[in-house]
Design a protein around this motif. Structure first.
Motif, mmCIF file in Angstrom:
data_model
loop_
_atom_site.group_PDB
_atom_site.id
_atom_site.type_symbol
_atom_site.label_atom_id
_atom_site.label_comp_id
_atom_site.label_asym_id
_atom_site.label_seq_id
_atom_site.Cartn_x
_atom_site.Cartn_y
_atom_site.Cartn_z
ATOM 1 N N ASP A 1 9.851 -5.408 2.328
ATOM 2 C CA ASP A 1 10.169 -6.487 3.261
ATOM 3 C C ASP A 1 11.006 -5.994 4.440
ATOM 4 O OD1 ASP A 1 9.981 -9.081 4.047
ATOM 5 O OD2 ASP A 1 11.674 -9.794 2.862
ATOM 6 N N CYS A 2 10.749 -4.792 4.901
ATOM 7 C CA CYS A 2 11.555 -4.213 5.972
ATOM 8 C C CYS A 2 11.456 -5.023 7.258
ATOM 9 C CB CYS A 2 11.078 -2.787 6.240
ATOM 10 S SG CYS A 2 11.935 -2.080 7.626
ATOM 11 N N ALA A 3 12.592 -5.296 7.879
ATOM 12 C CA ALA A 3 12.631 -6.041 9.146
ATOM 13 C C ALA A 3 12.612 -5.083 10.339
ATOM 14 C CB ALA A 3 13.876 -6.907 9.192
ATOM 15 N N GLN A 4 12.400 -3.809 10.101
ATOM 16 C CA GLN A 4 12.413 -2.776 11.131
ATOM 17 C C GLN A 4 13.718 -2.830 11.939
ATOM 18 O OE1 GLN A 4 8.601 -2.309 13.186
ATOM 19 N NE2 GLN A 4 8.134 -1.096 11.386
ATOM 20 N N SER A 5 14.805 -2.935 11.239
ATOM 21 C CA SER A 5 16.118 -3.044 11.890
ATOM 22 C C SER A 5 16.446 -1.795 12.706
ATOM 23 C CB SER A 5 17.205 -3.235 10.831
ATOM 24 O OG SER A 5 16.804 -4.222 9.913
ATOM 25 N N CYS A 6 15.794 -0.695 12.389
ATOM 26 C CA CYS A 6 16.062 0.529 13.139
ATOM 27 C C CYS A 6 15.606 0.411 14.593
ATOM 28 C CB CYS A 6 15.396 1.727 12.474
ATOM 29 S SG CYS A 6 13.621 1.546 12.310
ATOM 30 N N ARG A 7 14.709 -0.555 14.896
ATOM 31 C CA ARG A 7 14.238 -0.696 16.283
ATOM 32 C C ARG A 7 15.140 -1.594 17.107
ATOM 33 N NH1 ARG A 7 10.841 3.210 14.693
ATOM 34 N NH2 ARG A 7 9.394 2.476 13.124
ATOM 35 N N ILE B 1 7.013 5.655 12.298
ATOM 36 C CA ILE B 1 7.741 6.460 11.308
ATOM 37 C C ILE B 1 9.155 5.882 11.166
ATOM 38 C CG2 ILE B 1 6.522 8.667 11.429
ATOM 39 C CD1 ILE B 1 8.354 9.571 13.605
ATOM 40 N N CYS B 2 9.793 6.238 10.065
ATOM 41 C CA CYS B 2 11.159 5.767 9.829
ATOM 42 C C CYS B 2 12.141 6.810 10.341
ATOM 43 C CB CYS B 2 11.407 5.581 8.334
ATOM 44 S SG CYS B 2 10.528 4.192 7.624
ATOM 45 N N PHE B 3 13.342 6.374 10.659
ATOM 46 C CA PHE B 3 14.342 7.377 11.061
ATOM 47 C C PHE B 3 14.930 8.052 9.830
ATOM 48 C CE2 PHE B 3 18.680 6.057 10.092
ATOM 49 C CZ PHE B 3 18.468 4.768 9.638
ATOM 50 N N GLY B 4 14.760 7.437 8.658
ATOM 51 C CA GLY B 4 15.196 8.056 7.411
ATOM 52 C C GLY B 4 13.963 8.497 6.641
ATOM 53 N N TYR B 5 14.121 9.031 5.472
ATOM 54 C CA TYR B 5 12.967 9.420 4.658
ATOM 55 C C TYR B 5 12.149 8.171 4.359
ATOM 56 C CZ TYR B 5 13.151 14.299 3.317
ATOM 57 O OH TYR B 5 13.052 15.652 3.317
ATOM 58 N N SER B 6 10.934 8.133 4.917
ATOM 59 C CA SER B 6 10.022 7.001 4.817
ATOM 60 C C SER B 6 10.499 5.814 3.986
ATOM 61 C CB SER B 6 8.704 7.487 4.230
ATOM 62 O OG SER B 6 8.155 8.429 5.097
ATOM 63 N N GLY B 7 11.145 4.916 4.627
ATOM 64 C CA GLY B 7 11.473 3.651 3.978
ATOM 65 C C GLY B 7 12.657 3.685 3.040
ATOM 66 N N ARG B 8 13.148 4.865 2.687
ATOM 67 C CA ARG B 8 14.232 4.898 1.709
ATOM 68 C C ARG B 8 15.551 4.647 2.436
ATOM 69 N NH1 ARG B 8 12.145 7.648 -2.884
ATOM 70 N NH2 ARG B 8 14.082 7.122 -3.912
ATOM 71 N N CYS B 9 15.648 3.497 3.054
ATOM 72 C CA CYS B 9 16.892 3.204 3.762
ATOM 73 C C CYS B 9 17.329 1.777 3.474
ATOM 74 C CB CYS B 9 16.739 3.495 5.252
ATOM 75 S SG CYS B 9 16.296 2.109 6.262
ATOM 76 N N PHE B 10 18.593 1.492 3.719
ATOM 77 C CA PHE B 10 19.160 0.189 3.384
ATOM 78 C C PHE B 10 19.479 -0.643 4.612
ATOM 79 C CE2 PHE B 10 20.084 2.634 -0.442
ATOM 80 C CZ PHE B 10 19.610 1.759 -1.402
ATOM 81 N N SER C 1 14.736 -6.111 1.909
ATOM 82 C CA SER C 1 14.746 -4.761 1.376
ATOM 83 C C SER C 1 13.489 -3.962 1.734
ATOM 84 C CB SER C 1 14.872 -4.809 -0.151
ATOM 85 O OG SER C 1 14.646 -3.529 -0.686
ATOM 86 N N ALA C 2 13.681 -2.825 2.378
ATOM 87 C CA ALA C 2 12.550 -1.931 2.697
ATOM 88 C C ALA C 2 11.902 -1.430 1.415
ATOM 89 C CB ALA C 2 13.038 -0.750 3.521
ATOM 90 N N ASN C 3 12.686 -1.264 0.389
ATOM 91 C CA ASN C 3 12.149 -0.700 -0.849
ATOM 92 C C ASN C 3 11.451 -1.735 -1.724
ATOM 93 O OD1 ASN C 3 12.999 2.060 -0.476
ATOM 94 N ND2 ASN C 3 15.046 1.192 -0.517
HETATM 95 S S1 SF4 Z 1 14.694 -0.143 8.921
HETATM 96 FE FE1 SF4 Z 1 12.645 -0.043 7.949
HETATM 97 S S2 SF4 Z 1 11.315 1.021 9.480
HETATM 98 FE FE2 SF4 Z 1 13.482 1.418 10.009
HETATM 99 S S3 SF4 Z 1 13.998 3.364 8.999
HETATM 100 FE FE3 SF4 Z 1 14.626 1.704 7.598
HETATM 101 S S4 SF4 Z 1 12.836 1.409 6.254
HETATM 102 FE FE4 SF4 Z 1 12.114 2.583 8.032
#
Ligand code: SF4
Length: 409
Positions: free
Chosen positions: A192-198, A169-178, A187-189
């Motif tokens: 091409d999300c790099a899962q930077s939140c991890r 799951i995303c820490f923000g609203y499913s994928g709507r993050c920068f 760009s997640a949107n």
């Molecule tokens: S970096 Fe990617 S996986 Fe993490 S919250 Fe943002 S969109 Fe979701």
């Protein structure tokens, strides 16, 4: 009580075959550049093969074009929509209203599924999409069960609902993050999300009156994982979900391994079937034991049971490494010596489990002997050197192509 569809990710044709083998009713895949997992996408050939294979065995395939598209992408979207229409894909997953319009024009015979990326969190929104051509809404992951029930109650029978039951799951609203766009120019949107939140972060605070004096904010000596969410797991909640009348239950993870896919799909297949067959005796323990044999970031029910749940962040960035790993995949079954493609080192004496499709108890065995698959010579061990490295092994039960073996570490 209606049996929900079990929907699994398919990052390749072979992953689709494994998902079907282990009990998925349908799979979802991306088109080559227009979905939210561009690095996991099937080439066009794989998608064609997946759709043909699925339809031959009475199963379904949904294709994702769920980016938030820029105007210069619409010619490609039209082309992909026409191809998918001709291929008779069972649904196209879309998030962007502009793309919905194009799908209606260019793929009139294909059902439209509104992506979780569109963040449908109300029946007002679900009904809006229904009036605008949607056959299904994939509800936002940020809802609790009362909200999901409310949406099902207040939407027409002709509008199907789908929810996520397992996976990241995303820490923000499913994928709507920068975050990923900002830090990795991915760009997640745009898929091409790099899962930077991890990632691990160093966080500093600076007192405005004392510039340059940076004070580190540390969770502990292991680092500061301020954005990293645990993984969703709703195996305990299967009875409630089935009773609520959700039409489709989705597993996340187009980038995950074939081992992960087989284990997770098999666990949920058995859980749903067992619950339908015998609702009074549902006990999730044995399914959870299986799910715990896959790598996760820790498991959470997120908001499903409680909107005030705070236990879905993994602040220490822990990976939960199970006692098992991907051992191999059956390439050529044989009563004498079966050829398996190995995924990790195997050696005589290793304890293995065969993940049996449709059965929650895996079959346990010890490797007594291994043979080189080219020379047929007896060997003590084998390392996974080249891609597709194989070995011969005697298996005590009849197996089929693509059955998965796990190795106890
Ligand atoms: S970096 Fe990617 S996986 Fe993490 S919250 Fe943002 S969109 Fe979701």
């Amino acid at each position: 009580m209606k049996k929900p569809e079990l929907l699994a990710p398919a990052g390749s044709f072979n992953k689709a075959k494994i998902a079907f083998l282990y009990g998925a009713d349908a799979v979802y895949a991306g088109t080559s550049s227009l979905s939210l997992r561009t690095r996991a996408e099937m080439g066009d050939d794989d998608l064609v093969k997946t759709i043909r294979y699925a339809h031959d065995i009475g199963k379904k395939v949904y294709a994702a074009i769920n980016i938030y598209a820029w105007d210069n992408m619409y010619e490609e979207i039209k082309k992909q929509a026409r191809i998918l229409n001709d291929l008779k894909v069972d649904g196209i997953i879309v998030a962007d209203g502009g793309v919905v319009e194009i799908i209606k024009q260019e793929a009139p015979n294909v059902d439209i599924h509104i992506s979780t990326q569109a963040n449908v969190v109300s029946y007002h929104s679900a009904n809006f999409w229904h009036r605008n051509g949607a056959k299904r809404v994939i509800l936002s992951r940020e809802l609790n069960k009362e909200q999901i029930k409310d949406i099902i109650t207040h939407t027409p029978m002709g509008l199907e609902t789908e929810i996520f039951i397992h996976g990241a799951i995303c820490f923000g609203y499913s994928g709507r993050c920068f975050l990923s766009d900002f830090l990795a120019c991915r760009s997640a949107n745009l898929g091409d999300c790099a899962q930077s939140c991890r990632w691990e972060y160093n966080v500093y605070v600076e007192e405005a009156n004392n510039p340059g004096n940076l004070m580190p904010v540390e969770h502990d000596e292991k680092g500061t994982y301020i954005f990293s969410s645990k993984d969703l797991c709703l195996i305990n909640e299967i009875p409630e979900i089935v009773q609520m009348g959700v039409d489709s239950l989705k597993i996340e993870g187009r980038l995950k391994t074939e081992y992960y896919l087989a284990t997770v799909v098999n666990a949920y297949r058995n859980a749903i079937d067992d619950y339908m067959a015998n609702p009074d005796s549902y006990d999730a323990t044995k399914y959870k034991v299986e799910l715990d044999k896959t790598k996760t970031r820790g498991l959470t029910t997120f908001y499903f049971n409680d909107r005030n749940n705070k236990d879905f962040q993994e602040y220490e960035g822990k990976q939960y490494n199970p006692d098992y790993e991907f051992g191999g995949k059956v390439i050529s079954p044989d009563q004498d010596k079966t050829i398996i493609e190995i995924k990790n080192r195997l050696q005589v004496g290793d304890m293995m489990e065969i993940v049996v499709p449709g059965q929650i108890d895996s079959y346990k065995l010890k490797i007594d002997e291994l043979w080189d698959s080219d020379t047929n010579e007896s060997i003590e061990f084998i390392n996974p050197g080249k891609q597709g490295q194989t070995v011969k092994i005697k298996l005590p039960i009849e197996v089929e192509e693509n059955w998965i073996l796990r190795r106890k570490k």
